[in-house]
Design an enzyme around this catalytic site. Structure first.
Site, PDB file in Angstrom:
ATOM      1  N   ASP A   1      -0.940  -0.417  -4.604  1.00 47.49           N
ATOM      2  CA  ASP A   1      -1.569  -1.707  -4.946  1.00 47.49           C
ATOM      3  C   ASP A   1      -2.492  -2.149  -3.813  1.00 47.49           C
ATOM      4  O   ASP A   1      -3.604  -2.635  -4.044  1.00 47.49           O
ATOM      5  CB  ASP A   1      -0.511  -2.802  -5.171  1.00 47.49           C
TER       6      ASP A   1
ATOM      7  N   ASP B   1       5.499   0.434   7.282  1.00 44.03           N
ATOM      8  CA  ASP B   1       4.937  -0.862   7.694  1.00 44.03           C
ATOM      9  C   ASP B   1       3.665  -0.652   8.523  1.00 44.03           C
ATOM     10  O   ASP B   1       2.660  -1.339   8.350  1.00 44.03           O
ATOM     11  CB  ASP B   1       5.973  -1.716   8.447  1.00 44.03           C
TER      12      ASP B   1
ATOM     13  N   TYR C   1      13.879   4.100  -7.170  1.00 42.18           N
ATOM     14  CA  TYR C   1      13.835   3.841  -8.608  1.00 42.18           C
ATOM     15  C   TYR C   1      14.831   4.701  -9.383  1.00 42.18           C
ATOM     16  O   TYR C   1      14.691   4.891 -10.584  1.00 42.18           O
ATOM     17  CB  TYR C   1      12.425   4.121  -9.158  1.00 42.18           C
TER      18      TYR C   1
ATOM     19  N   LYS D   1      10.310   5.726   6.522  1.00 38.09           N
ATOM     20  CA  LYS D   1      11.001   4.590   7.155  1.00 38.09           C
ATOM     21  C   LYS D   1      12.315   5.123   7.708  1.00 38.09           C
ATOM     22  O   LYS D   1      13.362   4.494   7.591  1.00 38.09           O
ATOM     23  CB  LYS D   1      11.217   3.471   6.121  1.00 38.09           C
TER      24      LYS D   1
ATOM     25  N   ASP E   1       4.547   2.661  -4.412  1.00 41.75           N
ATOM     26  CA  ASP E   1       4.230   1.590  -5.371  1.00 41.75           C
ATOM     27  C   ASP E   1       3.468   0.483  -4.650  1.00 41.75           C
ATOM     28  O   ASP E   1       2.414   0.019  -5.104  1.00 41.75           O
ATOM     29  CB  ASP E   1       5.535   1.043  -5.962  1.00 41.75           C
TER      30      ASP E   1
HETATM   31  C1  IPM Z   1       3.324   0.626 -11.069  1.00 42.01           C
HETATM   32  C2  IPM Z   1       3.938  -0.636 -11.532  1.00 42.01           C
HETATM   33  C3  IPM Z   1       5.354  -0.418 -11.990  1.00 42.01           C
HETATM   34  C4  IPM Z   1       6.173   0.169 -10.884  1.00 42.01           C
HETATM   35  C5  IPM Z   1       5.958  -1.717 -12.514  1.00 42.01           C
HETATM   36  C6  IPM Z   1       5.287  -2.136 -13.797  1.00 42.01           C
HETATM   37  C7  IPM Z   1       7.421  -1.675 -12.634  1.00 42.01           C
HETATM   38  O1  IPM Z   1       3.896  -1.585 -10.529  1.00 42.01           O
HETATM   39  O2  IPM Z   1       3.166   1.545 -11.884  1.00 42.01           O
HETATM   40  O3  IPM Z   1       2.981   0.723  -9.909  1.00 42.01           O
HETATM   41  O4  IPM Z   1       6.627  -0.511  -9.993  1.00 42.01           O
HETATM   42  O5  IPM Z   1       6.356   1.368 -10.899  1.00 42.01           O
HETATM   43 MG    MG Z   2       2.935  -0.929  -8.795  1.00 42.46          MG
END
Ligand code: IPM
Ligand code: MG
Length: 350
Positions: free
Chosen positions: A248, A220, A136, A187, A244
């Protein structure tokens, strides 16, 4: 009386709904505790604001924000603004500008909530995300725009300083947890420069923490361990993009993205840290009054702990868990409760 300045940035979509719910609960908590006061400063920065003014953060906005003790953030992202503009317009300038390099994402199955995994009920993880560089970093560019030979590069950046500080933070956090176990997510088999540095520095830092058990797993492979052997994991440290994705997955495995909190820490406290639910703006359910406020409550609890209000932080989590235990759940968790009902119930429990 201890007083804290909180910058509230609800942003877009359900961010507005959950931050309102969070502020309500914090208000009840502060009134009840009587030891501290929160001075809330409201910032209207959002995609609507951007469409009107041409920017998310006005000139001097970050300097103003810098004076607060913590930032309580909702979400950013709107259907009619390209996501990379909204993200780089609001959230990333705060994370990167305020050097919030340690992103912490706990994942735990709350009472009354069922993990989709047969063996998932005892999940208690923390994903630590490097939050200012890696994939990022925003480093790259495009050339030959619109031509057949158009090229785009997106370069990950791993600095020794950046990698050292996040690994150190991860070891410190792992040390505070009962299992004293840290997984290095990597990785470095395929990404032979940045990720190799990532691994090397991890083991340099590890020398200072002989009491922490470590394991190194490719990103992975870690996804399969999360699903098939969740008990083998505790604290994980991963790069910006890897974490990230893993966070999730972690949220889904604990029941819903609607409960997952996060903190973007500037551990040295040179700048304010930022606290937000990880779910995003969720325009599909915006305005329906069914957004799950639990992620924001949990986030608020982490914010209070960061401010030094440990007792209030624990009280809030206890109230939230008392409500989830009663199965007062929003539709993302299979329930029928609204944002308002869950919020009222948490206020009552307090
Ligand atoms: C998170 C979100 C963000 C990220 C998005 C909104 C760009 O998914 O905070 O995990 O990828 O950092
Ligand atoms: Mg995210």
């Amino acid at each position: 009386m201890r007083e804290y300045r909180i910058a509230a940035i609800p942003g877009d979509g359900i961010g507005v709904e959950v931050i309102a719910a969070g502020l309500k609960v914090l208000d009840v908590l502060a009134a009840r505790d009587q030891g501290f006061k929160l001075a809330i400063e409201h910032y209207p920065w959002s995609s609507d604001y951007y469409k009107k003014h041409g920017h998310y953060i006005p000139e001097g906005g970050l300097d103003q924000l810098k004076k607060c003790d913590a930032i309580f953030f909702g979400a950013v992202g709107a259907p009619d603004v390209p996501d990379h503009l909204s993200l780089w317009g609001l959230r990333l300038p705060i994370c990167q500008g305020f050097d919030q390099y340690a992103n912490v994402r706990p994942a735990r199955v709350l009472p009354g909530i069922t993990s989709p995994l047969r063996e998932g009920q005892d999940i208690d993880w923390v994903v630590i995300r490097e939050n200012t560089e890696g994939e990022y970093a925003g480093h790259g560019g495009r050339a030959h725009r619109g031509l057949p030979e158009e090229v785009a590069t997106e370069t990950s950046i791993f600095t020794r300083a950046g990698v050292t500080r996040i690994h150190r933070f991860a070891f410190e956090l792992a040390r505070k947890r009962p299992r004293k176990h840290l997984t290095l997510v990597t990785k470095s088999n395929a990404q032979r420069h940045g990720m190799v540095l990532w691994d090397e520095v991890f083991y340099e830092v590890a020398r200072g923490y002989p009491e922490i058990e470590t394991q190194r797993i490719l990103v992975d492979a870690v996804t399969t361990n999360m699903v098939l052997k969740p008990w083998t994991l505790d604290t994980m440290v991963a790069s910006n993009l890897h974490a990230d994705i893993l966070s999730d997955l972690a949220a889904a495995l604990t029941g819903s993205l609607g409960i997952a909190p996060t903190a973007n820490f500037n551990p040295e406290r040179r700048f304010p840290s930022m606290f937000e639910p990880i779910h995003g703006s969720a325009f599909d359910i915006t305005g329906k009054g069914i957004a799950n406020p639990v992620a924001t409550f949990w986030t608020a609890s982490i914010m209070l702990e960061h401010l030094g209000e440990r007792e209030a932080s624990l009280q809030l989590m206890k109230a939230v868990e008392a409500v989830t235990a009663r199965k007062l759940l929003t539709p993302d968790l299979g329930g029928e409760a609204t944002t308002a009902i869950v919020t009222e119930a948490v206020c009552d429990a307090l």
